[in-house]
Design a protein around this motif. Structure first.
Motif, PDB file in Angstrom:
ATOM      1  N   GLU A 174       4.345  11.544  -8.788  1.00  7.44           N
ATOM      2  CA  GLU A 174       5.309  11.209  -9.410  1.00  7.44           C
ATOM      3  C   GLU A 174       4.639  10.434 -10.278  1.00  7.44           C
ATOM      4  OE1 GLU A 174       8.418  11.765 -11.911  1.00  7.44           O
ATOM      5  OE2 GLU A 174       8.328  12.615 -10.447  1.00  7.44           O
ATOM      6  N   LYS A 175       3.987   9.570 -10.532  1.00 11.76           N
ATOM      7  CA  LYS A 175       2.748   8.782 -11.661  1.00 11.76           C
ATOM      8  C   LYS A 175       1.532   9.451 -11.925  1.00 11.76           C
ATOM      9  CE  LYS A 175       1.544   4.695 -10.470  1.00 11.76           C
ATOM     10  NZ  LYS A 175       1.111   3.040 -10.249  1.00 11.76           N
ATOM     11  N   VAL A 176       1.135  10.461 -11.250  1.00 11.99           N
ATOM     12  CA  VAL A 176       0.157  11.836 -11.721  1.00 11.99           C
ATOM     13  C   VAL A 176       0.798  12.791 -12.207  1.00 11.99           C
ATOM     14  CG1 VAL A 176      -1.176  12.986 -10.655  1.00 11.99           C
ATOM     15  CG2 VAL A 176      -1.548  11.127 -10.054  1.00 11.99           C
ATOM     16  N   LYS A 177       2.065  13.171 -11.675  1.00 14.87           N
ATOM     17  CA  LYS A 177       3.089  14.571 -12.969  1.00 14.87           C
ATOM     18  C   LYS A 177       2.658  13.251 -14.544  1.00 14.87           C
ATOM     19  CE  LYS A 177       6.777  17.305 -12.487  1.00 14.87           C
ATOM     20  NZ  LYS A 177       8.271  16.653 -11.183  1.00 14.87           N
ATOM     21  N   GLU A 178       3.031  12.678 -14.322  1.00 15.11           N
ATOM     22  CA  GLU A 178       4.034  11.504 -15.348  1.00 15.11           C
ATOM     23  C   GLU A 178       2.651  11.580 -16.477  1.00 15.11           C
ATOM     24  OE1 GLU A 178       5.893   8.153 -15.867  1.00 15.11           O
ATOM     25  OE2 GLU A 178       7.097   8.550 -13.888  1.00 15.11           O
ATOM     26  N   ILE A 179       1.188  11.398 -15.951  1.00 14.56           N
ATOM     27  CA  ILE A 179       0.411  10.830 -16.819  1.00 14.56           C
ATOM     28  C   ILE A 179      -0.406  12.244 -17.639  1.00 14.56           C
ATOM     29  CG2 ILE A 179      -1.481  10.786 -15.906  1.00 14.56           C
ATOM     30  CD1 ILE A 179      -2.356   8.181 -16.613  1.00 14.56           C
ATOM     31  N   LYS A 180      -0.088  13.473 -16.282  1.00 14.53           N
ATOM     32  CA  LYS A 180      -0.902  14.614 -17.118  1.00 14.53           C
ATOM     33  C   LYS A 180      -0.027  14.952 -18.491  1.00 14.53           C
ATOM     34  CE  LYS A 180      -2.731  17.564 -13.672  1.00 14.53           C
ATOM     35  NZ  LYS A 180      -2.495  17.999 -12.008  1.00 14.53           N
ATOM     36  N   LYS A 181       0.966  14.727 -18.182  1.00  9.35           N
ATOM     37  CA  LYS A 181       2.153  15.121 -19.054  1.00  9.35           C
ATOM     38  C   LYS A 181       2.064  14.489 -20.571  1.00  9.35           C
ATOM     39  CE  LYS A 181       7.108  16.244 -20.761  1.00  9.35           C
ATOM     40  NZ  LYS A 181       7.053  15.406 -22.202  1.00  9.35           N
ATOM     41  N   ALA A 182       1.431  13.418 -20.401  1.00  4.45           N
ATOM     42  CA  ALA A 182       1.057  12.048 -21.786  1.00  4.45           C
ATOM     43  C   ALA A 182       0.004  12.558 -22.236  1.00  4.45           C
ATOM     44  CB  ALA A 182       1.079  11.043 -20.916  1.00  4.45           C
ATOM     45  N   MET A 183      -0.844  13.081 -21.389  1.00  6.25           N
ATOM     46  CA  MET A 183      -2.386  14.236 -21.804  1.00  6.25           C
ATOM     47  C   MET A 183      -2.176  15.726 -22.618  1.00  6.25           C
ATOM     48  SD  MET A 183      -4.487  12.493 -18.326  1.00  6.25           S
ATOM     49  CE  MET A 183      -6.741  12.293 -18.843  1.00  6.25           C
ATOM     50  N   LYS A 184      -0.977  15.757 -22.731  1.00  9.89           N
ATOM     51  CA  LYS A 184      -0.746  16.970 -22.379  1.00  9.89           C
ATOM     52  C   LYS A 184      -0.143  16.967 -24.064  1.00  9.89           C
ATOM     53  CE  LYS A 184       1.419  21.456 -21.502  1.00  9.89           C
ATOM     54  NZ  LYS A 184       3.349  21.739 -21.592  1.00  9.89           N
ATOM     55  N   ASP A 185       0.608  15.767 -23.770  1.00 10.17           N
ATOM     56  CA  ASP A 185       1.454  15.485 -24.945  1.00 10.17           C
ATOM     57  C   ASP A 185       0.093  14.654 -26.499  1.00 10.17           C
ATOM     58  OD1 ASP A 185       3.936  17.073 -24.186  1.00 10.17           O
ATOM     59  OD2 ASP A 185       4.569  15.005 -23.369  1.00 10.17           O
ATOM     60  N   PHE A 234       0.956  -1.892  -0.048  1.00  7.22           N
ATOM     61  CA  PHE A 234       0.057  -0.569   0.362  1.00  7.22           C
ATOM     62  C   PHE A 234       1.033   1.750   0.364  1.00  7.22           C
ATOM     63  CE2 PHE A 234      -2.761   3.401   1.998  1.00  7.22           C
ATOM     64  CZ  PHE A 234      -3.554   3.386   0.859  1.00  7.22           C
ATOM     65  N   ASP A 235       2.071   1.523   0.930  1.00 10.78           N
ATOM     66  CA  ASP A 235       2.342   2.423   1.425  1.00 10.78           C
ATOM     67  C   ASP A 235       3.363   2.380  -0.063  1.00 10.78           C
ATOM     68  OD1 ASP A 235       1.128   3.151   3.528  1.00 10.78           O
ATOM     69  OD2 ASP A 235       2.931   2.438   5.003  1.00 10.78           O
ATOM     70  N   THR A 236       4.137   1.716  -0.856  1.00  8.74           N
ATOM     71  CA  THR A 236       4.746   1.374  -2.353  1.00  8.74           C
ATOM     72  C   THR A 236       3.997   2.593  -3.082  1.00  8.74           C
ATOM     73  OG1 THR A 236       6.031  -0.498  -0.655  1.00  8.74           O
ATOM     74  CG2 THR A 236       6.498   0.440  -3.491  1.00  8.74           C
ATOM     75  N   ARG A 237       3.314   1.714  -3.589  1.00  5.50           N
ATOM     76  CA  ARG A 237       2.618   2.368  -4.116  1.00  5.50           C
ATOM     77  C   ARG A 237       1.722   3.747  -3.825  1.00  5.50           C
ATOM     78  NH1 ARG A 237      -2.736   3.491  -4.686  1.00  5.50           N
ATOM     79  NH2 ARG A 237      -3.875   3.496  -6.779  1.00  5.50           N
ATOM     80  N   LEU A 238       1.371   4.640  -3.223  1.00  6.59           N
ATOM     81  CA  LEU A 238       1.521   5.695  -2.593  1.00  6.59           C
ATOM     82  C   LEU A 238       3.103   6.265  -2.956  1.00  6.59           C
ATOM     83  CD1 LEU A 238      -1.130   5.810   0.797  1.00  6.59           C
ATOM     84  CD2 LEU A 238      -1.602   6.113  -2.282  1.00  6.59           C
ATOM     85  N   SER A 239       4.248   5.926  -2.408  1.00  8.56           N
ATOM     86  CA  SER A 239       5.056   6.505  -2.365  1.00  8.56           C
ATOM     87  C   SER A 239       5.093   7.358  -4.000  1.00  8.56           C
ATOM     88  CB  SER A 239       6.365   5.779  -2.248  1.00  8.56           C
ATOM     89  OG  SER A 239       6.550   4.828  -2.331  1.00  8.56           O
ATOM     90  N   LYS A 240       5.002   6.584  -5.125  1.00  9.41           N
ATOM     91  CA  LYS A 240       5.074   6.479  -6.403  1.00  9.41           C
ATOM     92  C   LYS A 240       4.468   7.578  -7.130  1.00  9.41           C
ATOM     93  CE  LYS A 240       9.125   3.873  -6.361  1.00  9.41           C
ATOM     94  NZ  LYS A 240       9.918   4.235  -5.559  1.00  9.41           N
ATOM     95  N   MET A 241       3.060   7.863  -6.092  1.00  6.01           N
ATOM     96  CA  MET A 241       1.815   8.743  -6.699  1.00  6.01           C
ATOM     97  C   MET A 241       2.141  10.305  -7.314  1.00  6.01           C
ATOM     98  SD  MET A 241      -0.689   7.565  -7.781  1.00  6.01           S
ATOM     99  CE  MET A 241      -1.791   6.077  -7.249  1.00  6.01           C
TER     100      MET A 241
END
Ligand code: DP6
Length: 322
Positions: free
Chosen positions: A211-222, A202-209
């Motif tokens: 970064e993950k949200v930032k990356e997907i928003k960039k993928a959507m923008k591009d 649980f904590d491992t998934r959240l610890s990367k969250m």
């Protein structure tokens, strides 16, 4: 004092799994989703002084017990804001099977929120509707705004709501829902959220969250579909790893689910670009570009155990109708 609203279900690209505050349904992390044009709920509400109790009918069945209480609690929330004590008749219909990982609580509570607030003559902003819908079911707050949506987790009730990132026409992405199981799931999402913290991961998934949200928003923008698909798929597997390793362990998948996942990986290796994601259920959401829909549908129809296929475009958010 009556109103009807229609709201789509949504598929989360980045998932909501685990709450900071269970009563207020404040999530641990931001989530990102797309509203689905072909899976929706239509809900009519009528407040009437002749009614002595609330009556809620979903897909022709009058609700009882827990489910009924949850809807009545939502009616109470809105009655309190409106300063009204009248009882209501609620009739809601889904065009897809309830409780099988196609997010029926999202479309249901989004449509209910719009219809009830209108019937009680409240005029709320999109943000206020999203906050209210969230209190009924977390993911419902993402079915209020249009198209591609982000739910800002926030720390307080007022700070936890969804907003549109892009309108439906921004990107011709499709979510093909592959129905393999139509039985209602044994463990509800609400129960699942409450045990999610017991997973080692649980904590491992959240610890990367973040970064993950930032990356997907960039993928959507591009409009970078390959990057988007890669993130979506990894995130779905991460969430199910948390589910499978929580106490009790939650296995939402059926053998057919695994069959479809393996087929998707194989077709991708053969050059067809498609990705998968799943919510809390056995049905697979296949994410592809509009130009590939016919091919994906043809391929999917050859897999054993596929009961039904629902092709969705990005959709507008909840709307009053009639
Ligand atoms: C796996 O919104 O159904 O679909 O707030 O308790 O009603 P409650 O939970 P719910 O959880 C949805 C979980 C999910 C992931 C997602 O849609 O983000």
């Amino acid at each position: 004092m009556r109103a009807t609203a229609k709201a789509s279900a949504n598929i989360a690209f980045i998932k909501y799994w685990g709450k900071r505050n269970a009563d207020l349904r404040i999530p641990m992390n931001n989530s990102i989703s797309m509203n689905l044009s072909n899976v929706y709920a239509q809900t009519s509400v009528e407040f009437n002084k002749n009614l002595t109790r609330d009556v809620v009918t979903i897909d022709g069945e009058t609700l009882k017990d827990k489910e009924n209480k949850r809807v009545i609690k939502h009616l109470d929330r809105v009655r309190k804001i409106a300063g009204n004590k009248l009882k209501a008749k609620v009739i809601s219909n889904n065009n897809f099977p309830k409780g099988t990982g196609v997010a029926s609580s999202a479309s249901g509570f989004a449509a209910l929120t719009c219809a009830v607030t209108k019937a009680l003559e409240l005029s709320l902003s999109e943000k206020e509707l999203s906050i209210l819908a969230r209190l009924g079911s977390g993911s419902a707050c993402r079915s209020i705004p249009d198209g591609f949506v982000e739910w800002k987790a926030g720390r307080t009730s007022k700070g936890s709501y969804a907003h549109s990132l892009y309108p439906p026409k921004y990107w011709d992405i499709r979510d093909i829902v592959v129905i393999v199981g139509e039985k209602e799931k044994k463990v509800s999402s609400t129960k699942g959220h409450s045990v999610s913290g017991s997973s080692l991961f649980f904590d491992t998934r959240l610890s990367k969250m973040r970064e993950k949200v930032k990356e997907i928003k960039k993928a959507m923008k591009d409009r970078d579909f390959s990057k988007l698909g890669e993130i979506i798929e990894a995130e779905a597997i991460n969430m199910h790893a948390v589910m499978m390793t929580s106490k009790p362990a939650l296995f939402y998948w059926l053998p057919e689910t695994v069959e479809i996942i393996n087929s998707i990986i194989k077709w991708r290796e053969q050059g067809l670009e498609l990705y998968f994601t799943l919510d809390a259920g056995p049905n697979v959401h296949v994410i592809c570009l509009g130009k590939n829909v016919a091919r994906v549908k043809r391929y999917l129809s050859s897999v054993k155990g596929v009961k039904r296929i629902i092709v969705n475009k990005p959709s507008v958010g909840a709307r009053l109708i009639g």
